[in-house]
Design a protein around this motif. Structure first.
Motif, short mmCIF file in Angstrom:
data_model
loop_
_atom_site.label_atom_id
_atom_site.label_comp_id
_atom_site.label_asym_id
_atom_site.label_seq_id
_atom_site.Cartn_x
_atom_site.Cartn_y
_atom_site.Cartn_z
N VAL A 40 -12.10 60.38 -82.63
CA VAL A 40 -13.08 61.40 -81.91
C VAL A 40 -13.17 63.09 -83.08
O VAL A 40 -11.24 63.08 -83.67
CB VAL A 40 -13.30 61.92 -80.74
CG1 VAL A 40 -13.97 61.27 -79.94
CG2 VAL A 40 -11.65 62.19 -80.11
N GLU A 41 -13.72 64.01 -83.52
CA GLU A 41 -13.43 64.80 -84.10
C GLU A 41 -13.03 66.12 -82.82
O GLU A 41 -13.64 66.04 -81.13
CB GLU A 41 -14.49 66.16 -84.22
CG GLU A 41 -14.13 67.46 -85.03
CD GLU A 41 -15.56 67.76 -85.31
OE1 GLU A 41 -15.69 68.41 -86.43
OE2 GLU A 41 -16.47 66.70 -85.56
N ILE A 42 -11.62 66.57 -83.10
CA ILE A 42 -10.60 67.65 -81.83
C ILE A 42 -11.01 68.58 -82.39
O ILE A 42 -10.39 69.36 -83.45
CB ILE A 42 -9.14 67.34 -82.19
CG1 ILE A 42 -9.20 65.87 -81.60
CG2 ILE A 42 -8.87 67.60 -81.06
CD1 ILE A 42 -7.66 65.34 -81.71
N PRO A 43 -11.49 69.67 -81.46
CA PRO A 43 -11.85 71.15 -82.11
C PRO A 43 -11.14 71.77 -81.96
O PRO A 43 -9.62 71.78 -81.18
CB PRO A 43 -12.93 71.86 -80.77
CG PRO A 43 -13.74 70.05 -80.26
CD PRO A 43 -12.22 69.68 -80.66
N ASP A 44 -10.03 72.69 -82.72
CA ASP A 44 -9.63 74.19 -82.71
C ASP A 44 -8.16 73.55 -83.03
O ASP A 44 -6.94 74.33 -82.51
CB ASP A 44 -9.25 74.59 -81.83
CG ASP A 44 -10.61 74.77 -80.96
OD1 ASP A 44 -11.37 75.75 -82.09
OD2 ASP A 44 -11.63 75.19 -79.42
N VAL A 45 -8.04 72.61 -84.08
CA VAL A 45 -7.04 71.58 -84.38
C VAL A 45 -6.07 72.15 -85.64
O VAL A 45 -5.72 71.53 -86.37
CB VAL A 45 -5.99 70.11 -83.85
CG1 VAL A 45 -5.91 70.59 -82.16
CG2 VAL A 45 -7.06 69.46 -84.27
N GLU A 46 -7.14 72.51 -86.37
CA GLU A 46 -7.25 72.39 -87.85
C GLU A 46 -5.42 73.14 -88.75
O GLU A 46 -5.30 72.48 -89.55
CB GLU A 46 -8.51 72.94 -88.38
CG GLU A 46 -10.12 72.69 -88.60
CD GLU A 46 -10.60 72.57 -86.81
OE1 GLU A 46 -9.75 73.49 -86.25
OE2 GLU A 46 -11.71 73.19 -86.97
N THR A 64 -1.93 70.06 -75.07
CA THR A 64 -0.53 70.86 -74.29
C THR A 64 -0.06 72.27 -73.97
O THR A 64 0.18 72.53 -75.00
CB THR A 64 0.37 69.47 -74.04
OG1 THR A 64 0.48 69.88 -75.19
CG2 THR A 64 0.01 68.58 -73.24
N GLU A 65 0.57 72.73 -73.24
CA GLU A 65 1.28 74.28 -73.30
C GLU A 65 2.40 73.86 -74.37
O GLU A 65 2.11 74.82 -75.24
CB GLU A 65 1.88 74.14 -72.09
CG GLU A 65 2.90 75.86 -71.57
CD GLU A 65 2.92 76.63 -70.88
OE1 GLU A 65 2.93 77.57 -70.49
OE2 GLU A 65 3.06 75.44 -69.82
N GLY A 66 2.94 73.24 -74.37
CA GLY A 66 3.93 73.18 -75.60
C GLY A 66 3.88 72.97 -76.48
O GLY A 66 4.27 73.40 -77.86
N MET A 67 2.28 72.38 -77.11
CA MET A 67 2.04 72.11 -79.02
C MET A 67 0.81 73.71 -78.97
O MET A 67 1.36 74.09 -79.82
CB MET A 67 1.07 70.78 -78.46
CG MET A 67 1.26 69.71 -78.51
SD MET A 67 2.83 69.39 -79.58
CE MET A 67 1.71 69.79 -81.47
N GLY A 68 0.55 73.82 -77.69
CA GLY A 68 -0.35 75.25 -78.17
C GLY A 68 -1.21 75.44 -78.81
O GLY A 68 -1.47 76.92 -79.72
N TYR A 69 -2.01 74.79 -79.36
CA TYR A 69 -3.60 74.99 -80.62
C TYR A 69 -4.78 75.34 -79.49
O TYR A 69 -5.41 76.09 -79.91
CB TYR A 69 -3.47 72.84 -80.32
CG TYR A 69 -2.45 72.97 -81.66
CD1 TYR A 69 -2.39 73.29 -83.01
CD2 TYR A 69 -1.27 72.09 -81.44
CE1 TYR A 69 -1.50 72.79 -84.00
CE2 TYR A 69 -0.56 71.92 -82.60
CZ TYR A 69 -1.04 72.04 -84.13
OH TYR A 69 -0.04 71.72 -85.19
N TYR A 70 -4.85 75.01 -77.93
CA TYR A 70 -5.93 75.62 -77.20
C TYR A 70 -5.64 76.75 -76.62
O TYR A 70 -4.41 76.39 -75.71
CB TYR A 70 -6.06 73.99 -76.65
CG TYR A 70 -7.34 74.17 -75.15
CD1 TYR A 70 -8.61 74.75 -76.24
CD2 TYR A 70 -7.30 74.50 -74.59
CE1 TYR A 70 -9.80 74.83 -75.84
CE2 TYR A 70 -8.60 74.17 -73.21
CZ TYR A 70 -9.72 74.51 -73.80
OH TYR A 70 -10.92 75.16 -73.34
N SER A 71 -6.22 77.54 -76.60
CA SER A 71 -6.52 78.89 -75.99
C SER A 71 -7.50 79.03 -75.16
O SER A 71 -7.13 79.82 -73.96
CB SER A 71 -7.37 79.98 -77.03
OG SER A 71 -8.52 79.59 -77.64
N GLY A 72 -8.00 78.21 -75.01
CA GLY A 72 -8.58 77.86 -72.94
C GLY A 72 -8.07 77.37 -72.23
O GLY A 72 -7.26 77.98 -72.10
N GLU A 73 -8.84 76.77 -71.09
CA GLU A 73 -7.36 76.88 -69.84
C GLU A 73 -7.88 75.65 -69.49
O GLU A 73 -8.88 74.51 -69.89
CB GLU A 73 -9.02 77.47 -68.30
CG GLU A 73 -9.49 79.06 -68.85
CD GLU A 73 -9.87 79.65 -67.21
OE1 GLU A 73 -10.34 78.86 -66.52
OE2 GLU A 73 -10.03 80.68 -66.91
#
Length: 260
Positions: A40-46, A64-73
């Motif tokens: 799949v295409e994964i948003p926000d990991v460029e 995940t919190e440890g990776m920190g790529y996602y700024s949403g909830e």
């Protein structure tokens, strides 16, 4: 269900992905299994070396919190839900995340589960099956291994086995011997399971579950004939026809379920 082996949810991959549809008007419950290897295409990991695509299991990992790529909830669950929406146009309302430690402990708390294994179950690079056809009684650890074994000889069966485990947990939780333990289970759940369900919503679902006949619960998955599944270990899976998975999922949300 994540593959993180500790009590926290700092990291982990989405080892098991299921979408549940609950109709509070009719009482119908349906569960759709999603293969963890879907490409799949994964948003926000460029920012990860220009990455734009990956297996759907990785969508949870990058969030995940440890990776920190996602700024949403919702961390991993949030990015996984966003990935499903982005690729297939499906909105996810709530999430429940269970790691391996919680999975084992919850099943042990309820005294183990009884399952019927419908086919020989193999693991990679082993000629003899791990489990033959027949009935088994599993502790939490045994149930975890049963749900996780993978092999090209039973590539999609893994999703079916996870549904078998869920059904067995339901049967055990609402047995007469376990009902007195439900307050303890809920107390454990609050500390070990990650979810955005409120206590009121959990109570509503628990009441509905207690009244639900499991014969009426629909357990399904993405049909195998829609997928290109290479026969090498760790390979991603792709849909043969663009838009076919999206149609199956949209039908699922309308109460139309695929034939397996």
């Amino acid at each position: 269900g994540t593959d993180f082996r500790w009590r926290s949810y700092l990291y982990g991959m989405a080892d098991s992905i299921m979408i549940m549809r609950v109709d509070f008007t009719t009482g119908e419950v349906a569960i759709m299994g999603i293969p963890r290897g879907l490409w799949v295409e994964i948003p926000d990991v460029e920012e990860d070396d220009g990455r734009t695509h990956g297996k759907i299991t990785s969508a949870y990992f990058f969030g995940t919190e440890g990776m920190g790529y996602y700024s949403g909830e919702g961390y991993g669950a949030g990015l996984l839900a966003e990935t499903i929406r982005f690729n297939y146009g499906i909105e996810i309302d709530r999430y429940i995340v269970v790691n391996m430690k919680a999975f084992i402990d919850i099943i042990d708390i309820i005294g183990g589960i009884k399952v019927y294994n419908p086919y020989p179950l193999y693991s990679y690079q082993e000629s003899d099956p791990k489990f033959e056809i027949g009935g088994y009684f599993f502790s939490g650890y045994d149930a975890l291994m049963y749900a996780r074994y993978r092999d090209p000889r039973n590539s999609l069966d893994r999703i079916d086995r996870q549904a078998i485990v869920m059904k067995a947990v339901h049967e055990q939780v609402f047995s007469l011997s376990i009902i007195p333990k439900i307050p303890k289970i809920i107390g454990f759940y609050k500390d070990y399971v990650m979810t955005d369900l409120s206590l009121a919503e959990i109570s509503q679902l628990a009441c509905m579950a207690a009244k639900t006949d499991l014969d009426q619960v629909i357990l399904t998955r993405i049909p195998k004939d829609l997928l290109y599944i290479p026969d090498w270990e760790g390979s991603p899976w792709a849909e043969k026809e663009p838009g076919s998975i999206s149609k199956v999922l949209k039908d699922f949300f309308e109460g139309i379920y695929p034939d397996q």
